[in-house]
Write a protein that holds these residues in place. Structure first.
Motif, PDB file in Angstrom:
ATOM      1  N   PHE A  84       0.845  -1.196   0.000  1.00  0.00           N
ATOM      2  CA  PHE A  84       0.000   0.000   0.000  1.00  0.00           C
ATOM      3  C   PHE A  84       0.879   1.245   0.000  1.00  0.00           C
ATOM      4  O   PHE A  84       2.022   1.221   0.463  1.00  0.00           O
ATOM      5  CB  PHE A  84      -0.904   0.021   1.237  1.00  0.00           C
ATOM      6  N   ALA A  85       0.338   2.347  -0.514  1.00  0.00           N
ATOM      7  CA  ALA A  85       1.046   3.623  -0.487  1.00  0.00           C
ATOM      8  C   ALA A  85       1.316   4.001   0.964  1.00  0.00           C
ATOM      9  O   ALA A  85       0.449   3.835   1.835  1.00  0.00           O
ATOM     10  CB  ALA A  85       0.217   4.710  -1.170  1.00  0.00           C
ATOM     11  N   SER A  86       2.501   4.496   1.227  1.00  0.00           N
ATOM     12  CA  SER A  86       2.893   4.882   2.580  1.00  0.00           C
ATOM     13  C   SER A  86       1.916   5.910   3.150  1.00  0.00           C
ATOM     14  O   SER A  86       1.569   6.880   2.481  1.00  0.00           O
ATOM     15  CB  SER A  86       4.304   5.459   2.545  1.00  0.00           C
ATOM     16  N   GLY A  87       1.455   5.658   4.366  1.00  0.00           N
ATOM     17  CA  GLY A  87       0.544   6.582   5.039  1.00  0.00           C
ATOM     18  C   GLY A  87      -0.880   6.548   4.532  1.00  0.00           C
ATOM     19  O   GLY A  87      -1.713   7.344   4.970  1.00  0.00           O
ATOM     20  N   SER A  88      -1.193   5.645   3.616  1.00  0.00           N
ATOM     21  CA  SER A  88      -2.543   5.585   3.064  1.00  0.00           C
ATOM     22  C   SER A  88      -3.463   4.753   3.959  1.00  0.00           C
ATOM     23  O   SER A  88      -3.006   4.070   4.875  1.00  0.00           O
ATOM     24  CB  SER A  88      -2.519   4.996   1.652  1.00  0.00           C
ATOM     25  N   THR A  89      -4.739   4.831   3.668  1.00  0.00           N
ATOM     26  CA  THR A  89      -5.733   4.011   4.356  1.00  0.00           C
ATOM     27  C   THR A  89      -6.538   3.250   3.323  1.00  0.00           C
ATOM     28  O   THR A  89      -6.504   3.559   2.133  1.00  0.00           O
ATOM     29  CB  THR A  89      -6.678   4.868   5.212  1.00  0.00           C
ATOM     30  N   VAL A  90      -7.267   2.252   3.789  1.00  0.00           N
ATOM     31  CA  VAL A  90      -8.184   1.484   2.955  1.00  0.00           C
ATOM     32  C   VAL A  90      -9.590   1.863   3.401  1.00  0.00           C
ATOM     33  O   VAL A  90      -9.888   1.863   4.597  1.00  0.00           O
ATOM     34  CB  VAL A  90      -7.957  -0.036   3.120  1.00  0.00           C
ATOM     35  N   THR A  91     -10.442   2.181   2.443  1.00  0.00           N
ATOM     36  CA  THR A  91     -11.840   2.464   2.749  1.00  0.00           C
ATOM     37  C   THR A  91     -12.630   1.180   2.578  1.00  0.00           C
ATOM     38  O   THR A  91     -12.515   0.500   1.556  1.00  0.00           O
ATOM     39  CB  THR A  91     -12.409   3.547   1.808  1.00  0.00           C
ATOM     40  N   VAL A  92     -13.424   0.861   3.585  1.00  0.00           N
ATOM     41  CA  VAL A  92     -14.280  -0.315   3.559  1.00  0.00           C
ATOM     42  C   VAL A  92     -15.714   0.191   3.485  1.00  0.00           C
ATOM     43  O   VAL A  92     -16.177   0.889   4.388  1.00  0.00           O
ATOM     44  CB  VAL A  92     -14.099  -1.174   4.826  1.00  0.00           C
ATOM     45  N   ASP A  93     -16.421  -0.144   2.413  1.00  0.00           N
ATOM     46  CA  ASP A  93     -17.809   0.261   2.239  1.00  0.00           C
ATOM     47  C   ASP A  93     -18.667  -0.990   2.285  1.00  0.00           C
ATOM     48  O   ASP A  93     -18.571  -1.849   1.409  1.00  0.00           O
ATOM     49  CB  ASP A  93     -17.985   0.991   0.901  1.00  0.00           C
ATOM     50  N   ILE A  94     -19.498  -1.075   3.321  1.00  0.00           N
ATOM     51  CA  ILE A  94     -20.389  -2.223   3.467  1.00  0.00           C
ATOM     52  C   ILE A  94     -21.809  -1.705   3.314  1.00  0.00           C
ATOM     53  O   ILE A  94     -22.346  -1.054   4.215  1.00  0.00           O
ATOM     54  CB  ILE A  94     -20.187  -2.924   4.822  1.00  0.00           C
ATOM     55  N   ASP A  95     -22.350  -1.945   2.140  1.00  0.00           N
ATOM     56  CA  ASP A  95     -23.716  -1.521   1.829  1.00  0.00           C
ATOM     57  C   ASP A  95     -23.964  -0.063   2.186  1.00  0.00           C
ATOM     58  O   ASP A  95     -24.995   0.291   2.770  1.00  0.00           O
ATOM     59  CB  ASP A  95     -24.731  -2.436   2.509  1.00  0.00           C
ATOM     60  N   GLY A  96     -23.014   0.812   1.880  1.00  0.00           N
ATOM     61  CA  GLY A  96     -23.177   2.252   2.090  1.00  0.00           C
ATOM     62  C   GLY A  96     -22.630   2.791   3.394  1.00  0.00           C
ATOM     63  O   GLY A  96     -22.568   4.006   3.581  1.00  0.00           O
ATOM     64  N   THR A  97     -22.213   1.935   4.314  1.00  0.00           N
ATOM     65  CA  THR A  97     -21.592   2.381   5.566  1.00  0.00           C
ATOM     66  C   THR A  97     -20.084   2.247   5.405  1.00  0.00           C
ATOM     67  O   THR A  97     -19.592   1.172   5.062  1.00  0.00           O
ATOM     68  CB  THR A  97     -22.079   1.532   6.766  1.00  0.00           C
ATOM     69  N   GLU A  98     -19.352   3.355   5.642  1.00  0.00           N
ATOM     70  CA  GLU A  98     -17.910   3.345   5.416  1.00  0.00           C
ATOM     71  C   GLU A  98     -17.100   3.272   6.705  1.00  0.00           C
ATOM     72  O   GLU A  98     -17.483   3.855   7.721  1.00  0.00           O
ATOM     73  CB  GLU A  98     -17.487   4.585   4.623  1.00  0.00           C
TER      74      GLU A  98
END
Length: 177
Positions: free
Chosen positions: A98-112
């Protein structure tokens, strides 16, 4: 910024997740499967995990879909009692650094939700964040994880949640005793 809990758990999570990937690839220890999720176990140290692969993957760079080579893309819920991981720890590996300092967004049926990254691994900042993600996953039908690689590629991986509840409960029960 990685929160103190996440920093202290980073080594434990990375080791356990790496062990889980290696074990899944080499193990015949798949002990259960339902729909899109499977459960694996190891005995030394005691580990139990539910895992799935994406149903769809889209890679883009500069707004264009691109072909890229990625390693294993896996979403886990794991337990490792000897390391104090007795409630589900949600972990993701995107098959690339992953890009340094980045985050992963988790979207579960519209809730992030947000997961922190280090190397090829992403995880929630705290056990309470894990609990919120698990609750959403139990209620949801799909989880879409969006991340950025160290090369600038944006990845969007869609995971089915069919079978998740049964398999996370199975993994937890196997590690409880």
């Amino acid at each position: 910024m990685i929160l103190p809990f996440a920093r202290s758990m980073a080594a434990v999570i990375a080791l356990a997740a790496a062990t889980a990937v290696a074990a899944q690839q080499e193990s015949t220890n798949r002990v259960a499967a339902q729909t899109d999720w499977s459960v694996f176990t190891e005995d030394d140290p005691k580990e139990c995990w539910a895992v799935t692969r994406p149903k769809e993957t889209v890679n883009t760079r500069d707004g264009r879909v691109v072909a890229v080579r990625r390693g294993d893309i896996l979403l886990f819920a794991f337990f490792r009692p000897e390391a104090g991981v007795n409630t589900p720890q949600i972990t993701f590996t995107g098959g690339y650094p992953f890009a340094s300092g980045s985050t992963v967004t988790v979207d579960i049926d519209g809730t992030e939700f947000e997961m922190f990254t280090e190397g090829e691994w992403a995880w929630a900042a705290s056990p309470s964040d894990d609990a919120k993600i698990v609750t959403a996953m139990k209620r949801g039908s799909a989880a879409v994880l969006t991340a950025r690689s160290s090369r600038g590629t944006v990845t969007k991986d869609t995971f089915s949640l069919l079978g998740f509840t049964a398999m996370i409960e199975d993994a937890e029960n196997r590690c409880a005793g």
